[in-house]
Design an enzyme around this catalytic site. Structure first.
Site, short mmCIF file in Angstrom:
data_model
loop_
_atom_site.label_atom_id
_atom_site.label_comp_id
_atom_site.label_asym_id
_atom_site.label_seq_id
_atom_site.Cartn_x
_atom_site.Cartn_y
_atom_site.Cartn_z
CG HIS A 139 -5.82 12.79 -9.44
ND1 HIS A 139 -6.15 11.71 -8.64
CD2 HIS A 139 -6.59 13.81 -9.02
CE1 HIS A 139 -7.08 12.07 -7.78
NE2 HIS A 139 -7.37 13.34 -7.98
CD GLU A 177 -4.45 4.12 -1.88
OE1 GLU A 177 -4.76 4.55 -0.76
OE2 GLU A 177 -5.18 4.19 -2.88
CG ASN A 211 -3.60 11.21 -6.06
OD1 ASN A 211 -2.70 11.25 -6.89
ND2 ASN A 211 -4.35 10.16 -5.89
CG ASP A 215 -2.08 0.96 1.09
OD1 ASP A 215 -3.07 0.58 0.47
OD2 ASP A 215 -1.96 2.10 1.58
#
Length: 215
Positions: free
Chosen positions: A83, A114, A78, A70
């Site tokens: 993004h 993610e 972001n 992760d």
């Protein structure tokens, strides 16, 4: 002669159409099994492969390891860098996973957002920990800027490792749950680290203190 020529032309056209259809079907299969951003296997392929590998260890008694990754504080990345930069970081992580998972039997996948995973057949817990650590270190070494992260000034990942045998976590849901618990333990302990699930779930360690934002 003219009739034979027309027949040959028809045969050629049919063969071309069949070849076009085969190419289209192969492309559809590729698109339905891979993640469009990273080129890794997608969730559908991951689920299929994990089911297949768990069934195999129930027959053979070998080991199967799963690593869940992760990206640490990805929403903050972001929000601060946009993004496009976030997507670039995900693609870089995918590239490092593919570089480390060199065996043909290994599968690197993007589960969504993610969240990433590696299925490592015939791999013990320590072997999987080393693979996960190689990916974690490779991402840190890229030194991708993450100014909003409280963990480090660069992009980091956390990882949870779990290993299954015929008698332990040989059901996909059990293996995923164990790796997921290890992943969240890595987050609770400060992120940017690899945690391995206990080999004997009954001897579980004391729970870590809760945190307000384990993202």
């Amino acid at each position: 002669a003219g009739a034979r020529a027309r027949e040959r032309e028809l045969v050629r056209m049919v063969e071309e159409k069949i070849a076009d259809l085969q190419r289209a079907n192969e492309e559809l299969m590729r698109l339905s099994s891979t993640d469009s951003l990273t080129g890794l296997a997608n969730r559908r392929t991951f689920d299929w492969m994990l089911e297949k590998e768990c069934a195999r260890i129930r027959r053979s008694g070998t080991e199967l390891s799963l690593v869940l990754f992760d990206v640490d504080q990805f929403k903050a990345l972001n929000d601060t860098l946009g993004h496009q930069q976030g997507n670039m970081c995900l693609a870089m992580l995918a590239g490092e996973m593919e570089r480390v998972a060199r065996r043909s039997v290994d599968l690197a996948a993007r589960l969504g957002g993610e969240e990433f995973a590696m299925i490592l057949p015939n791999t013990c817990a320590e072997g999987a920990r080393l693979v996960a650590e190689m990916v974690r270190q490779a991402i840190a070494d890229l030194n991708l800027a993450h100014p909003a992260s409280p963990v480090a000034s660069y992009l980091t990942v956390s990882a949870g490792v779990a290993t299954a045998t015929r008698g332990l976590r040989s059901i996909p849901e059990e293996l995923v749950a164990a790796a997921d618990q290890a992943l969240y333990a890595a987050k609770r302990r400060g992120r940017n680290r690899v945690v391995v699930a206990e080999q004997q779930p009954s001897e579980s360690p004391k729970p870590d203190p809760p945190v307000s934002n384990p993202a």
